[in-house]
Design a protein around this motif. Structure first.
Motif, mmCIF file in Angstrom:
data_model
loop_
_atom_site.group_PDB
_atom_site.id
_atom_site.type_symbol
_atom_site.label_atom_id
_atom_site.label_comp_id
_atom_site.label_asym_id
_atom_site.label_seq_id
_atom_site.Cartn_x
_atom_site.Cartn_y
_atom_site.Cartn_z
ATOM 1 N N GLU A 191 0.862 -1.258 0.025
ATOM 2 C CA GLU A 191 -0.010 0.015 0.124
ATOM 3 C C GLU A 191 0.928 1.198 0.175
ATOM 4 O O GLU A 191 0.430 2.223 -0.460
ATOM 5 C CB GLU A 191 -0.905 -0.056 1.054
ATOM 6 C CG GLU A 191 -1.848 1.083 1.308
ATOM 7 C CD GLU A 191 -2.831 0.762 2.587
ATOM 8 O OE1 GLU A 191 -3.937 1.252 2.487
ATOM 9 O OE2 GLU A 191 -2.604 -0.033 3.208
ATOM 10 N N SER A 192 2.046 1.246 0.642
ATOM 11 C CA SER A 192 2.984 2.448 0.731
ATOM 12 C C SER A 192 3.701 2.702 -0.832
ATOM 13 O O SER A 192 4.495 3.575 -0.653
ATOM 14 C CB SER A 192 3.903 2.334 1.762
ATOM 15 O OG SER A 192 4.497 1.115 1.371
ATOM 16 N N ASP A 193 3.629 1.716 -1.641
ATOM 17 C CA ASP A 193 4.349 2.013 -2.999
ATOM 18 C C ASP A 193 3.515 3.252 -3.686
ATOM 19 O O ASP A 193 2.542 3.225 -3.964
ATOM 20 C CB ASP A 193 4.302 0.744 -3.699
ATOM 21 C CG ASP A 193 5.062 -0.363 -3.218
ATOM 22 O OD1 ASP A 193 5.989 -0.148 -2.216
ATOM 23 O OD2 ASP A 193 4.708 -1.473 -3.722
ATOM 24 N N HIS A 194 4.578 3.970 -4.350
ATOM 25 C CA HIS A 194 4.186 5.148 -4.877
ATOM 26 C C HIS A 194 4.983 5.039 -6.414
ATOM 27 O O HIS A 194 6.275 4.677 -6.405
ATOM 28 C CB HIS A 194 4.374 6.474 -4.298
ATOM 29 C CG HIS A 194 3.331 6.643 -3.165
ATOM 30 N ND1 HIS A 194 3.387 6.038 -2.036
ATOM 31 C CD2 HIS A 194 2.589 7.658 -3.245
ATOM 32 C CE1 HIS A 194 2.301 6.612 -1.488
ATOM 33 N NE2 HIS A 194 1.915 7.298 -1.938
ATOM 34 N N TYR A 195 4.418 5.850 -7.321
ATOM 35 C CA TYR A 195 5.056 6.084 -8.395
ATOM 36 C C TYR A 195 4.237 7.439 -9.145
ATOM 37 O O TYR A 195 3.316 7.887 -9.193
ATOM 38 C CB TYR A 195 4.675 4.894 -9.478
ATOM 39 C CG TYR A 195 5.574 4.942 -10.838
ATOM 40 C CD1 TYR A 195 6.860 4.744 -10.754
ATOM 41 C CD2 TYR A 195 4.859 5.290 -12.010
ATOM 42 C CE1 TYR A 195 7.631 4.949 -12.278
ATOM 43 C CE2 TYR A 195 5.637 5.317 -13.243
ATOM 44 C CZ TYR A 195 6.993 5.128 -13.181
ATOM 45 O OH TYR A 195 7.498 5.194 -14.385
ATOM 46 N N LEU A 200 0.781 3.649 -6.054
ATOM 47 C CA LEU A 200 0.919 2.818 -7.111
ATOM 48 C C LEU A 200 -0.294 2.152 -7.721
ATOM 49 O O LEU A 200 -0.388 2.053 -8.672
ATOM 50 C CB LEU A 200 2.287 1.810 -6.952
ATOM 51 C CG LEU A 200 2.388 0.821 -7.776
ATOM 52 C CD1 LEU A 200 3.007 1.820 -9.246
ATOM 53 C CD2 LEU A 200 3.815 -0.036 -7.261
ATOM 54 N N PHE A 201 -1.005 1.665 -6.605
ATOM 55 C CA PHE A 201 -2.130 1.008 -6.919
ATOM 56 C C PHE A 201 -3.279 2.010 -7.857
ATOM 57 O O PHE A 201 -3.751 1.487 -8.841
ATOM 58 C CB PHE A 201 -2.833 0.565 -5.881
ATOM 59 C CG PHE A 201 -3.552 1.656 -4.847
ATOM 60 C CD1 PHE A 201 -5.027 1.746 -4.661
ATOM 61 C CD2 PHE A 201 -2.912 1.876 -3.817
ATOM 62 C CE1 PHE A 201 -5.488 2.640 -4.119
ATOM 63 C CE2 PHE A 201 -3.300 2.853 -2.944
ATOM 64 C CZ PHE A 201 -4.725 3.278 -3.096
ATOM 65 N N ALA A 251 7.235 1.146 -13.349
ATOM 66 C CA ALA A 251 6.611 1.412 -12.268
ATOM 67 C C ALA A 251 6.804 0.465 -10.991
ATOM 68 O O ALA A 251 6.781 0.882 -9.699
ATOM 69 C CB ALA A 251 5.280 1.674 -12.276
ATOM 70 N N LEU A 252 7.002 -0.677 -11.090
ATOM 71 C CA LEU A 252 7.058 -1.853 -10.261
ATOM 72 C C LEU A 252 8.497 -1.890 -9.871
ATOM 73 O O LEU A 252 9.334 -2.442 -10.357
ATOM 74 C CB LEU A 252 6.592 -3.158 -10.648
ATOM 75 C CG LEU A 252 4.961 -3.161 -11.300
ATOM 76 C CD1 LEU A 252 4.786 -4.565 -11.789
ATOM 77 C CD2 LEU A 252 4.304 -2.821 -9.918
ATOM 78 N N LYS A 253 8.675 -1.594 -8.308
ATOM 79 C CA LYS A 253 10.280 -1.654 -7.758
ATOM 80 C C LYS A 253 10.170 -2.949 -7.043
ATOM 81 O O LYS A 253 11.275 -3.296 -6.687
ATOM 82 C CB LYS A 253 10.348 -0.371 -6.897
ATOM 83 C CG LYS A 253 10.135 0.847 -7.830
ATOM 84 C CD LYS A 253 11.125 0.953 -8.695
ATOM 85 C CE LYS A 253 11.222 2.401 -9.406
ATOM 86 N NZ LYS A 253 10.774 2.455 -10.808
ATOM 87 N N GLY A 254 9.299 -3.514 -6.823
ATOM 88 C CA GLY A 254 9.101 -4.768 -6.076
ATOM 89 C C GLY A 254 7.745 -5.442 -6.124
ATOM 90 O O GLY A 254 7.172 -5.103 -7.114
ATOM 91 N N GLY A 255 7.450 -6.409 -5.600
ATOM 92 C CA GLY A 255 6.230 -7.199 -5.604
ATOM 93 C C GLY A 255 6.120 -8.315 -6.475
ATOM 94 O O GLY A 255 7.466 -8.883 -6.582
ATOM 95 N N LEU A 256 5.199 -8.723 -6.902
ATOM 96 C CA LEU A 256 4.882 -10.164 -7.568
ATOM 97 C C LEU A 256 3.928 -9.784 -8.893
ATOM 98 O O LEU A 256 2.725 -9.280 -8.628
ATOM 99 C CB LEU A 256 4.710 -10.876 -6.699
ATOM 100 C CG LEU A 256 4.369 -12.330 -7.361
ATOM 101 C CD1 LEU A 256 5.437 -13.295 -8.121
ATOM 102 C CD2 LEU A 256 3.540 -13.488 -6.340
#
Length: 109
Positions: free
Chosen positions: A16-20, A25-26, A91-96
């Motif tokens: 939830e804290s991911d940004h772009y 980000l979401f 945009a994706l710095k991590g995740g799956l």
């Protein structure tokens, strides 16, 4: 627009804290999906989860977490899903990210 019986389900697991580009980000991903006319997108907020780092993120009653796991799900035809993946890659710095074949049984308002 009716969809064919066969499609693909795209799942994107992020925090939830991911940004772009200055946005969560979401939200950025869902807006891009809409721009590309992906059939639909849903953001699901997890109550508890962990990922590659094994750090557990959870929602406690007394503590409001802002870093819960999120899953973004989209279903459309394979060509549209394939075209969408390169757009979100930077945009994706991590995740799956996963893709699986699905049978579409109903798609209407």
């Amino acid at each position: 627009m009716p969809l064919p019986e066969k499609g693909q389900l795209l799942r994107i697991y992020i925090a939830e804290s991911d940004h772009y580009e200055g946005k969560p980000l979401f939200e950025w991903i869902v807006n891009k999906a809409r721009e590309m006319h992906i059939a639909g997108a849903t953001v699901l907020r997890g109550q508890l989860g962990y990922g590659r780092t094994s750090v557990v993120h959870n929602a406690k009653i007394l503590r409001l977490s802002e870093d819960l796991p999120l899953v973004i799900e989209m279903i459309d035809v394979p060509d549209k899903i394939d075209a969408f993946l390169p757009i979100i890659q930077d945009a994706l710095k991590g995740g799956l990210v996963t893709v699986e074949n699905v049978s579409i049984l109903l798609y209407q308002n």
